[in-house]
Design a protein around this motif. Structure first.
Motif, PDB file in Angstrom:
ATOM      1  N   ASP A 121       0.874  -1.093  -0.028  1.00 46.47           N
ATOM      2  CA  ASP A 121      -0.141  -0.049   0.037  1.00 46.47           C
ATOM      3  C   ASP A 121       0.835   1.298  -0.054  1.00 46.47           C
ATOM      4  OD1 ASP A 121      -2.488  -1.288  -0.114  1.00 46.47           O
ATOM      5  OD2 ASP A 121      -2.526  -1.554   2.216  1.00 46.47           O
ATOM      6  N   ILE A 122       1.881   1.089   0.260  1.00 43.81           N
ATOM      7  CA  ILE A 122       3.025   2.213   0.442  1.00 43.81           C
ATOM      8  C   ILE A 122       3.445   2.587  -0.989  1.00 43.81           C
ATOM      9  CG2 ILE A 122       5.225   3.197   1.093  1.00 43.81           C
ATOM     10  CD1 ILE A 122       4.888   1.242   3.460  1.00 43.81           C
ATOM     11  N   CYS A 123       3.259   3.953  -1.413  1.00 46.16           N
ATOM     12  CA  CYS A 123       3.442   4.349  -2.748  1.00 46.16           C
ATOM     13  C   CYS A 123       5.062   4.732  -2.822  1.00 46.16           C
ATOM     14  CB  CYS A 123       2.463   5.385  -3.160  1.00 46.16           C
ATOM     15  SG  CYS A 123       2.999   6.154  -4.922  1.00 46.16           S
ATOM     16  N   LEU A 124       5.708   4.142  -3.843  1.00 48.51           N
ATOM     17  CA  LEU A 124       7.074   4.423  -3.983  1.00 48.51           C
ATOM     18  C   LEU A 124       7.263   5.516  -4.892  1.00 48.51           C
ATOM     19  CD1 LEU A 124       8.454   0.895  -5.055  1.00 48.51           C
ATOM     20  CD2 LEU A 124       8.640   1.981  -2.694  1.00 48.51           C
ATOM     21  N   GLU A 125       6.434   5.929  -5.687  1.00 49.01           N
ATOM     22  CA  GLU A 125       6.219   7.154  -6.458  1.00 49.01           C
ATOM     23  C   GLU A 125       5.968   8.407  -5.514  1.00 49.01           C
ATOM     24  OE1 GLU A 125       7.101   5.719 -10.370  1.00 49.01           O
ATOM     25  OE2 GLU A 125       7.278   7.580  -9.830  1.00 49.01           O
ATOM     26  N   SER A 126       6.779   9.069  -4.624  1.00 50.76           N
ATOM     27  CA  SER A 126       6.411   9.934  -3.868  1.00 50.76           C
ATOM     28  C   SER A 126       7.442  11.082  -3.886  1.00 50.76           C
ATOM     29  CB  SER A 126       6.731   9.428  -2.398  1.00 50.76           C
ATOM     30  OG  SER A 126       7.899   9.025  -2.165  1.00 50.76           O
ATOM     31  N   PRO A 127       6.892  12.073  -3.389  1.00 48.16           N
ATOM     32  CA  PRO A 127       7.491  13.564  -3.511  1.00 48.16           C
ATOM     33  C   PRO A 127       8.669  13.772  -2.513  1.00 48.16           C
ATOM     34  CG  PRO A 127       5.740  14.167  -2.812  1.00 48.16           C
ATOM     35  CD  PRO A 127       5.610  12.575  -2.781  1.00 48.16           C
ATOM     36  N   ASP A 128       9.100  12.554  -1.966  1.00 42.64           N
ATOM     37  CA  ASP A 128      10.148  12.622  -0.851  1.00 42.64           C
ATOM     38  C   ASP A 128      11.519  13.419  -1.364  1.00 42.64           C
ATOM     39  OD1 ASP A 128       9.215   9.519   0.539  1.00 42.64           O
ATOM     40  OD2 ASP A 128       8.489  11.350   0.773  1.00 42.64           O
ATOM     41  N   LYS A 129      12.003  14.262  -0.392  1.00 43.58           N
ATOM     42  CA  LYS A 129      13.209  14.600  -0.651  1.00 43.58           C
ATOM     43  C   LYS A 129      14.430  13.545  -1.038  1.00 43.58           C
ATOM     44  CE  LYS A 129      12.296  18.798   1.900  1.00 43.58           C
ATOM     45  NZ  LYS A 129      12.815  19.681   3.090  1.00 43.58           N
ATOM     46  N   THR A 130      15.436  13.764  -1.476  1.00 46.40           N
ATOM     47  CA  THR A 130      16.569  13.073  -1.787  1.00 46.40           C
ATOM     48  C   THR A 130      17.211  12.476  -0.420  1.00 46.40           C
ATOM     49  OG1 THR A 130      17.312  14.145  -3.469  1.00 46.40           O
ATOM     50  CG2 THR A 130      18.998  12.870  -2.554  1.00 46.40           C
ATOM     51  N   LYS A 131      17.387  10.930  -0.259  1.00 51.34           N
ATOM     52  CA  LYS A 131      17.831  10.363   0.910  1.00 51.34           C
ATOM     53  C   LYS A 131      19.213  10.273   0.755  1.00 51.34           C
ATOM     54  CE  LYS A 131      15.179   6.932  -0.066  1.00 51.34           C
ATOM     55  NZ  LYS A 131      14.627   5.607  -0.294  1.00 51.34           N
ATOM     56  N   ARG A 132      19.844  10.128   2.198  1.00 49.20           N
ATOM     57  CA  ARG A 132      21.449   9.750   2.043  1.00 49.20           C
ATOM     58  C   ARG A 132      21.592   8.427   2.658  1.00 49.20           C
ATOM     59  NH1 ARG A 132      24.380  12.518   5.536  1.00 49.20           N
ATOM     60  NH2 ARG A 132      26.183  12.604   4.413  1.00 49.20           N
ATOM     61  N   ARG A 133      22.359   7.567   1.991  1.00 51.27           N
ATOM     62  CA  ARG A 133      22.472   5.974   2.298  1.00 51.27           C
ATOM     63  C   ARG A 133      24.034   6.063   2.414  1.00 51.27           C
ATOM     64  NH1 ARG A 133      19.467   1.820   0.742  1.00 51.27           N
ATOM     65  NH2 ARG A 133      21.135   0.580   1.421  1.00 51.27           N
ATOM     66  N   GLN A 134      24.422   5.359   3.676  1.00 56.52           N
ATOM     67  CA  GLN A 134      26.027   4.981   3.640  1.00 56.52           C
ATOM     68  C   GLN A 134      26.013   3.482   3.331  1.00 56.52           C
ATOM     69  OE1 GLN A 134      27.014   5.046   7.908  1.00 56.52           O
ATOM     70  NE2 GLN A 134      28.916   5.686   7.322  1.00 56.52           N
ATOM     71  N   ILE A 135      27.141   3.536   2.423  1.00 57.65           N
ATOM     72  CA  ILE A 135      27.419   2.037   2.015  1.00 57.65           C
ATOM     73  C   ILE A 135      27.806   1.249   3.391  1.00 57.65           C
ATOM     74  CG2 ILE A 135      28.846   1.038   0.660  1.00 57.65           C
ATOM     75  CD1 ILE A 135      29.079   3.565  -0.896  1.00 57.65           C
ATOM     76  N   ASP A 136      27.348  -0.103   3.288  1.00 62.93           N
ATOM     77  CA  ASP A 136      27.526  -0.967   4.387  1.00 62.93           C
ATOM     78  C   ASP A 136      28.710  -2.095   3.815  1.00 62.93           C
ATOM     79  OD1 ASP A 136      26.455  -3.984   5.543  1.00 62.93           O
ATOM     80  OD2 ASP A 136      26.649  -2.217   6.914  1.00 62.93           O
ATOM     81  N   VAL A 137      29.049  -2.832   4.516  1.00 63.43           N
ATOM     82  CA  VAL A 137      30.341  -3.705   4.155  1.00 63.43           C
ATOM     83  C   VAL A 137      29.778  -4.580   2.932  1.00 63.43           C
ATOM     84  CG1 VAL A 137      31.786  -5.483   4.881  1.00 63.43           C
ATOM     85  CG2 VAL A 137      31.388  -3.619   6.377  1.00 63.43           C
ATOM     86  N   SER A 138      28.587  -4.905   2.996  1.00 61.69           N
ATOM     87  CA  SER A 138      28.175  -6.193   2.069  1.00 61.69           C
ATOM     88  C   SER A 138      27.263  -5.237   0.873  1.00 61.69           C
ATOM     89  CB  SER A 138      26.950  -6.888   2.630  1.00 61.69           C
ATOM     90  OG  SER A 138      25.905  -6.270   3.214  1.00 61.69           O
TER      91      SER A 138
END
Length: 233
Positions: free
Chosen positions: A163-180
Protein backbone atom coordinates in the motif's frame (compact mmCIF):
# COMPACT_ATOMS: atom_id res chain seq x y z
CA UNK A 1 -33.26 8.89 12.94
CA UNK A 2 -34.77 7.19 15.99
CA UNK A 3 -36.54 4.61 13.84
CA UNK A 4 -33.31 3.08 12.58
CA UNK A 5 -32.08 -0.26 13.86
CA UNK A 6 -28.99 -0.26 16.07
CA UNK A 7 -25.77 -0.46 14.06
CA UNK A 8 -23.61 -3.15 15.64
CA UNK A 9 -19.84 -2.80 15.76
CA UNK A 10 -17.70 -5.72 14.66
CA UNK A 11 -14.10 -6.80 14.12
CA UNK A 12 -13.31 -8.30 10.72
CA UNK A 13 -10.24 -10.46 10.08
CA UNK A 14 -8.53 -9.30 6.87
CA UNK A 15 -6.00 -12.09 6.22
CA UNK A 16 -4.85 -15.52 7.30
CA UNK A 17 -6.78 -18.71 7.99
CA UNK A 18 -9.64 -16.73 9.58
CA UNK A 19 -9.90 -14.20 6.76
CA UNK A 20 -13.45 -12.87 6.38
CA UNK A 21 -14.48 -13.79 9.93
CA UNK A 22 -16.58 -11.10 11.60
CA UNK A 23 -16.71 -10.91 15.38
CA UNK A 24 -19.70 -8.88 16.52
CA UNK A 25 -19.38 -7.10 19.84
CA UNK A 26 -22.11 -7.78 22.38
CA UNK A 27 -22.45 -4.10 23.29
CA UNK A 28 -21.26 -1.16 21.23
CA UNK A 29 -18.51 0.76 23.08
CA UNK A 30 -19.66 3.70 25.15
CA UNK A 31 -16.71 5.69 23.83
CA UNK A 32 -13.45 5.26 21.99
CA UNK A 33 -10.18 7.17 21.78
CA UNK A 34 -8.38 7.83 18.48
CA UNK A 35 -4.83 9.19 18.72
CA UNK A 36 -2.25 10.11 16.12
CA UNK A 37 1.18 11.71 16.47
CA UNK A 38 4.31 12.68 14.55
CA UNK A 39 7.91 11.92 15.47
CA UNK A 40 10.47 14.73 15.42
CA UNK A 41 14.22 14.80 16.00
CA UNK A 42 15.79 17.58 18.05
CA UNK A 43 19.31 18.57 16.98
CA UNK A 44 21.27 20.83 19.33
CA UNK A 45 23.59 23.32 17.65
CA UNK A 46 26.21 25.47 19.44
CA UNK A 47 25.13 29.06 19.90
CA UNK A 48 21.39 28.43 19.60
CA UNK A 49 19.04 28.79 22.54
CA UNK A 50 16.85 25.92 21.38
CA UNK A 51 17.43 22.83 19.21
CA UNK A 52 16.47 22.53 15.57
CA UNK A 53 13.36 20.40 15.14
CA UNK A 54 13.25 18.10 12.12
CA UNK A 55 10.32 15.93 11.06
CA UNK A 56 11.21 12.23 11.02
CA UNK A 57 8.02 10.31 10.30
CA UNK A 58 4.39 9.97 11.23
CA UNK A 59 3.50 7.45 13.92
CA UNK A 60 0.71 4.95 13.38
CA UNK A 61 -2.69 5.98 14.70
CA UNK A 62 -4.06 4.15 17.74
CA UNK A 63 -7.71 3.31 18.42
CA UNK A 64 -8.56 2.36 22.01
CA UNK A 65 -11.82 1.28 23.60
CA UNK A 66 -13.45 -0.88 26.28
CA UNK A 67 -15.85 -3.66 25.30
CA UNK A 68 -18.36 -4.85 27.91
CA UNK A 69 -19.33 -8.54 28.09
CA UNK A 70 -22.12 -9.86 30.31
CA UNK A 71 -23.79 -13.29 30.40
CA UNK A 72 -26.85 -11.80 32.11
CA UNK A 73 -27.74 -10.00 28.89
CA UNK A 74 -26.30 -12.61 26.52
CA UNK A 75 -28.76 -14.99 24.80
CA UNK A 76 -26.51 -17.90 25.76
CA UNK A 77 -25.90 -16.71 29.30
CA UNK A 78 -26.43 -18.17 32.78
CA UNK A 79 -29.15 -20.58 34.01
CA UNK A 80 -32.75 -20.12 32.94
CA UNK A 81 -33.80 -18.61 36.27
CA UNK A 82 -31.87 -15.46 35.35
CA UNK A 83 -33.87 -13.21 33.00
CA UNK A 84 -32.08 -12.66 29.69
CA UNK A 85 -32.25 -9.76 27.27
CA UNK A 86 -31.72 -9.69 23.54
CA UNK A 87 -32.36 -12.23 20.80
CA UNK A 88 -30.71 -15.40 19.62
CA UNK A 89 -28.33 -13.75 17.16
CA UNK A 90 -24.68 -14.51 17.91
CA UNK A 91 -25.46 -16.51 21.05
CA UNK A 92 -22.11 -16.93 22.82
CA UNK A 93 -21.01 -16.99 26.43
CA UNK A 94 -18.66 -14.41 27.88
CA UNK A 95 -15.89 -17.00 27.91
CA UNK A 96 -16.45 -17.79 24.23
CA UNK A 97 -16.41 -14.11 23.31
CA UNK A 98 -13.22 -13.49 25.30
CA UNK A 99 -11.46 -16.45 23.70
CA UNK A 100 -12.55 -15.40 20.21
CA UNK A 101 -11.17 -11.87 20.54
CA UNK A 102 -7.96 -12.75 22.41
CA UNK A 103 -7.19 -15.36 19.70
CA UNK A 104 -6.57 -12.41 17.35
CA UNK A 105 -3.27 -11.92 19.21
CA UNK A 106 -2.11 -15.40 18.22
CA UNK A 107 0.35 -15.90 15.36
CA UNK A 108 -1.39 -17.03 12.19
CA UNK A 109 0.36 -20.06 10.68
CA UNK A 110 0.09 -18.70 7.13
CA UNK A 111 1.12 -15.12 7.94
CA UNK A 112 3.72 -15.92 10.63
CA UNK A 113 2.27 -12.96 12.50
CA UNK A 114 -1.05 -12.02 14.12
CA UNK A 115 -3.64 -11.20 11.44
CA UNK A 116 -4.59 -7.65 10.47
CA UNK A 117 -8.16 -6.69 11.30
CA UNK A 118 -10.68 -3.98 10.57
CA UNK A 119 -12.85 -2.42 13.27
CA UNK A 120 -16.14 -1.23 11.80
CA UNK A 121 -18.85 0.77 13.52
CA UNK A 122 -21.04 2.88 11.26
CA UNK A 123 -18.78 5.37 9.43
CA UNK A 124 -15.70 4.30 11.42
CA UNK A 125 -13.51 1.83 9.52
CA UNK A 126 -10.09 1.33 11.09
CA UNK A 127 -7.62 -1.17 9.62
CA UNK A 128 -5.13 -2.26 12.23
CA UNK A 129 -3.39 -4.96 14.16
CA UNK A 130 -4.37 -5.55 17.77
CA UNK A 131 -1.54 -4.22 19.89
CA UNK A 132 -2.76 -5.32 23.30
CA UNK A 133 -5.82 -6.55 25.18
CA UNK A 134 -6.48 -6.11 28.88
CA UNK A 135 -9.17 -8.14 30.63
CA UNK A 136 -11.03 -7.34 33.86
CA UNK A 137 -13.50 -9.95 35.15
CA UNK A 138 -16.05 -8.75 37.73
CA UNK A 139 -18.55 -11.62 37.97
CA UNK A 140 -18.21 -15.41 37.89
CA UNK A 141 -20.41 -18.46 37.65
CA UNK A 142 -20.28 -21.00 40.49
CA UNK A 143 -17.61 -23.02 38.63
CA UNK A 144 -15.37 -19.95 38.22
CA UNK A 145 -16.22 -19.30 34.57
CA UNK A 146 -16.32 -15.56 33.77
CA UNK A 147 -19.86 -14.21 33.54
CA UNK A 148 -19.12 -10.49 33.30
CA UNK A 149 -15.97 -8.86 31.96
CA UNK A 150 -14.61 -5.83 30.16
CA UNK A 151 -11.87 -5.91 27.54
CA UNK A 152 -9.58 -2.95 27.00
CA UNK A 153 -8.43 -3.18 23.38
CA UNK A 154 -5.79 -1.12 21.62
CA UNK A 155 -5.69 -1.19 17.81
CA UNK A 156 -2.54 0.00 16.00
CA UNK A 157 -3.03 1.35 12.46
CA UNK A 158 -1.88 -1.17 9.86
CA UNK A 159 -0.65 -0.52 6.34
CA UNK A 160 0.57 -3.34 4.13
CA UNK A 161 3.89 -2.89 2.34
CA UNK A 162 2.21 -2.94 -1.08
CA UNK A 163 0.00 0.00 0.00
CA UNK A 164 3.03 2.27 0.33
CA UNK A 165 3.49 4.35 -2.80
CA UNK A 166 7.07 4.33 -4.05
CA UNK A 167 6.37 7.22 -6.43
CA UNK A 168 6.46 9.92 -3.75
CA UNK A 169 7.65 13.54 -3.56
CA UNK A 170 10.13 12.69 -0.80
CA UNK A 171 13.36 14.58 -0.68
CA UNK A 172 16.63 13.01 -1.65
CA UNK A 173 17.79 10.39 0.86
CA UNK A 174 21.31 9.81 2.11
CA UNK A 175 22.56 6.21 2.29
CA UNK A 176 25.76 5.00 3.86
CA UNK A 177 27.42 2.10 2.07
CA UNK A 178 27.50 -1.02 4.22
CA UNK A 179 30.22 -3.67 4.08
CA UNK A 180 28.01 -5.97 2.02
CA UNK A 181 26.74 -3.23 -0.31
CA UNK A 182 27.79 -1.45 -3.46
CA UNK A 183 26.29 1.34 -5.53
CA UNK A 184 24.79 -1.35 -7.77
CA UNK A 185 23.05 -3.22 -4.91
CA UNK A 186 21.77 0.07 -3.48
CA UNK A 187 20.30 0.98 -6.88
CA UNK A 188 18.64 -2.42 -6.99
CA UNK A 189 17.17 -1.99 -3.48
CA UNK A 190 15.98 1.59 -4.02
CA UNK A 191 14.84 1.47 -7.65
CA UNK A 192 14.50 -2.24 -8.41
CA UNK A 193 17.13 -2.01 -11.15
CA UNK A 194 20.93 -2.12 -10.58
CA UNK A 195 21.43 -0.35 -13.93
CA UNK A 196 20.16 2.86 -12.31
CA UNK A 197 23.42 3.22 -10.39
CA UNK A 198 24.27 6.11 -12.71
CA UNK A 199 21.39 8.13 -11.22
CA UNK A 200 22.84 7.73 -7.74
CA UNK A 201 26.36 8.41 -9.00
CA UNK A 202 25.23 11.63 -10.70
CA UNK A 203 23.41 12.82 -7.56
CA UNK A 204 26.44 11.95 -5.41
CA UNK A 205 29.13 13.42 -7.72
CA UNK A 206 30.79 10.02 -8.08
CA UNK A 207 33.04 9.69 -11.13
CA UNK A 208 34.39 6.18 -10.44
CA UNK A 209 31.94 3.85 -8.63
CA UNK A 210 34.76 1.37 -7.99
CA UNK A 211 36.45 3.90 -5.74
CA UNK A 212 33.59 3.78 -3.24
CA UNK A 213 34.30 2.12 0.10
CA UNK A 214 32.14 0.98 3.06
CA UNK A 215 31.24 4.02 5.14
CA UNK A 216 30.99 6.38 2.15
CA UNK A 217 27.74 8.31 1.79
CA UNK A 218 25.56 8.41 -1.30
CA UNK A 219 22.63 10.62 -2.28
CA UNK A 220 19.59 8.70 -3.52
CA UNK A 221 17.06 10.87 -5.41
CA UNK A 222 13.30 10.18 -5.38
CA UNK A 223 12.04 7.48 -7.72
CA UNK A 224 10.34 9.90 -10.10
CA UNK A 225 13.66 11.74 -10.55
CA UNK A 226 15.32 8.42 -11.30
CA UNK A 227 12.63 7.62 -13.86
CA UNK A 228 13.08 10.98 -15.59
CA UNK A 229 16.86 10.64 -15.76
CA UNK A 230 16.62 7.04 -16.87
CA UNK A 231 14.46 8.00 -19.87
CA UNK A 232 17.13 10.44 -21.05
CA UNK A 233 19.87 7.80 -21.07
Amino acid sequence: MFGRSLEKAYIEVLAGVRQGTRIKVLFNPAEYSLERANAYKATALPGLGSPLIQFVNGDAATLSMDLFLDDWTDPNGPPSDIPLLGGADGAKSVKDRIDEIIALLDIDRTLHAPPPVRFVWGPLRFEAVIEKIGRKTSLFRPDGTPARASLSISFKEFRAAFDICLESPDKTKRRQIDVSESIWTIADKEFGDPRRWRVIAAASDVDDPRSLRPGDWLRVPPLEVSNALNRTQ
